[in-house]
Enzyme design. Structure first.
Site, PDB file in Angstrom:
ATOM      1  N   GLU A   1      -3.493  33.031  24.531  1.00 12.92           N
ATOM      2  CA  GLU A   1      -5.129  33.086  24.495  1.00 12.92           C
ATOM      3  C   GLU A   1      -5.392  34.367  24.177  1.00 12.92           C
ATOM      4  OE1 GLU A   1      -8.977  31.846  24.761  1.00 12.92           O
ATOM      5  OE2 GLU A   1      -7.126  30.678  24.316  1.00 12.92           O
TER       6      GLU A   1
ATOM      7  N   HIS B   1      -4.788  35.327  20.644  1.00 14.68           N
ATOM      8  CA  HIS B   1      -5.645  34.527  19.625  1.00 14.68           C
ATOM      9  C   HIS B   1      -7.032  35.060  19.661  1.00 14.68           C
ATOM     10  CE1 HIS B   1      -8.474  30.863  18.994  1.00 14.68           C
ATOM     11  NE2 HIS B   1      -7.895  31.164  17.720  1.00 14.68           N
TER      12      HIS B   1
ATOM     13  N   HIS C   1     -14.255  22.508  17.128  1.00 12.76           N
ATOM     14  CA  HIS C   1     -13.811  23.954  16.912  1.00 12.76           C
ATOM     15  C   HIS C   1     -12.682  24.089  15.994  1.00 12.76           C
ATOM     16  CE1 HIS C   1     -13.160  27.897  18.383  1.00 12.76           C
ATOM     17  NE2 HIS C   1     -11.764  28.011  18.648  1.00 12.76           N
TER      18      HIS C   1
ATOM     19  N   HIS D   1      -5.503   7.382  14.218  1.00 12.23           N
ATOM     20  CA  HIS D   1      -5.316   8.533  13.395  1.00 12.23           C
ATOM     21  C   HIS D   1      -4.235   8.213  12.441  1.00 12.23           C
ATOM     22  CE1 HIS D   1      -4.860  12.536  12.356  1.00 12.23           C
ATOM     23  NE2 HIS D   1      -3.774  12.415  12.780  1.00 12.23           N
TER      24      HIS D   1
ATOM     25  N   HIS E   1       2.343  21.189  11.297  1.00 12.66           N
ATOM     26  CA  HIS E   1       1.553  20.010  11.031  1.00 12.66           C
ATOM     27  C   HIS E   1      -0.018  20.518  10.687  1.00 12.66           C
ATOM     28  CE1 HIS E   1       0.191  15.818  10.722  1.00 12.66           C
ATOM     29  NE2 HIS E   1      -0.774  16.137  11.615  1.00 12.66           N
TER      30      HIS E   1
END
Length: 299
Positions: free
Chosen positions: A57, A60, A121, A209, A275
């Site tokens: 975290e 990032h 986000h 999805h 992905h």
């Protein structure tokens, strides 16, 4: 000065790419609360304890901060030394999307939010990367968007509809991650051993999805076939359509690998990031096609 601006534009695109990939890692590793409910501090410290979740975290956050500074410098130089209006629009949109997503990220830490908002986000991060990529292309031969021949109106419509739809599919994929629904379908291409499973809970979310991704593949395949039919081999429209098709094919394949890797934590994290990266590249090519349609010059 132009070389400096080009380098900063390239760094901005690379930085936004890293932010997007690292954001996907934060979600996959469930490290969003790795720094507790504090921002910009991490568990009350500028340098956090060396736990995996806190380092993911905090790394990032650190990258977002560095890239934001690069974007500010790029913004100032583009508006001062670059005459092209599209370059000014691309850097403005990149900065805006980055600031909004940074603010949303901070709010998500302090005030827990719904999966619908958290998925947005990633969507904003995707837009920021696409705009930064277009800015970097402005300073290359691929950034000469003007054309000497007309673009068919039907092809323009296909490009824009496909791009908007791809954004919806990507957003829904982010929603799958944030609702921790990936395990709703075991196996691929079948879902829990059935062609059409019971559409409830996480199974319904994942299966929806999958269907949306299949339809996206069909849309991009049709887009490429139209480009191949109406434009020559060296045309940028055909080039962009071809790579969009290659990447959406890889996206489908990587989605299958993500499903197969469940149960192996390291493989699951790695394939999940791959992905997300493939999706970002595919969306970037589709946005490039959209920009090309805006510079249509009648023959």
């Amino acid at each position: 000065m132009q070389k400096l601006i080009q380098r900063l534009a390239n760094l901005s695109a690379i930085g936004m790419f890293l932010i997007l990939a690292m954001g996907a890692l934060v979600t996959k590793a469930d490290a969003g609360r790795g720094c507790g409910d504090e921002w910009p501090l991490c568990n009350g410290k500028f340098v956090p304890a060396h736990t995996i979740s806190s380092m993911i975290e905090y790394s990032h956050r650190l990258v977002v901060g560095i890239v934001t500074l690069i974007l500010v410098a790029t913004f100032i130089l583009v508006f001062r030394y670059v005459k092209r209006k599209d370059a000014k629009f691309f850097i403005s949109a990149t900065v805006l999307m980055t600031l909004i997503q940074a603010a949303m990220g901070a709010m998500a830490v302090v005030w827990p939010q719904s999966s619908l908002v958290l998925a947005l986000h990633f969507g904003l991060s995707l837009l920021a990367f696409a705009f930064s990529l277009l800015l970097a292309l402005v300073f290359t031969s691929w950034g000469q968007f003007q054309r000497d021949t007309a673009i068919r109106s039907s092809f323009k419509a296909i490009v824009w509809i496909t791009t908007v739809y791809s954004y919806v599919v990507v957003y829904f994929g982010a929603f799958v991650r944030h609702t921790v629904s990936s395990g709703g379908c075991s196996g691929w291409p079948l879902c829990n051993g059935a062609v059409i499973p019971e559409l409830s809970g996480s199974t319904g979310i994942v299966f929806t999805h999958r269907i949306a991704a299949l339809l996206l593949f069909i849309c991009i395949l049709f887009l490429y076939l139209q480009a191949k039919k109406h434009y020559h081999d060296s045309d940028k429209l055909r080039f962009g359509s071809k790579w969009s098709l290659i990447l959406v094919s890889l996206q489908v394949a990587s989605g299958a690998v993500v499903t197969w890797s469940m149960g192996n934590e390291v493989a699951y994290l790695f394939t999940g990031m791959i992905h997300a990266v493939i999706v970002a590249c595919m969306f970037g090519f589709l946005c490039y096609l959209c920009v090309l349609t805006l510079y249509d010059r009648k023959a």
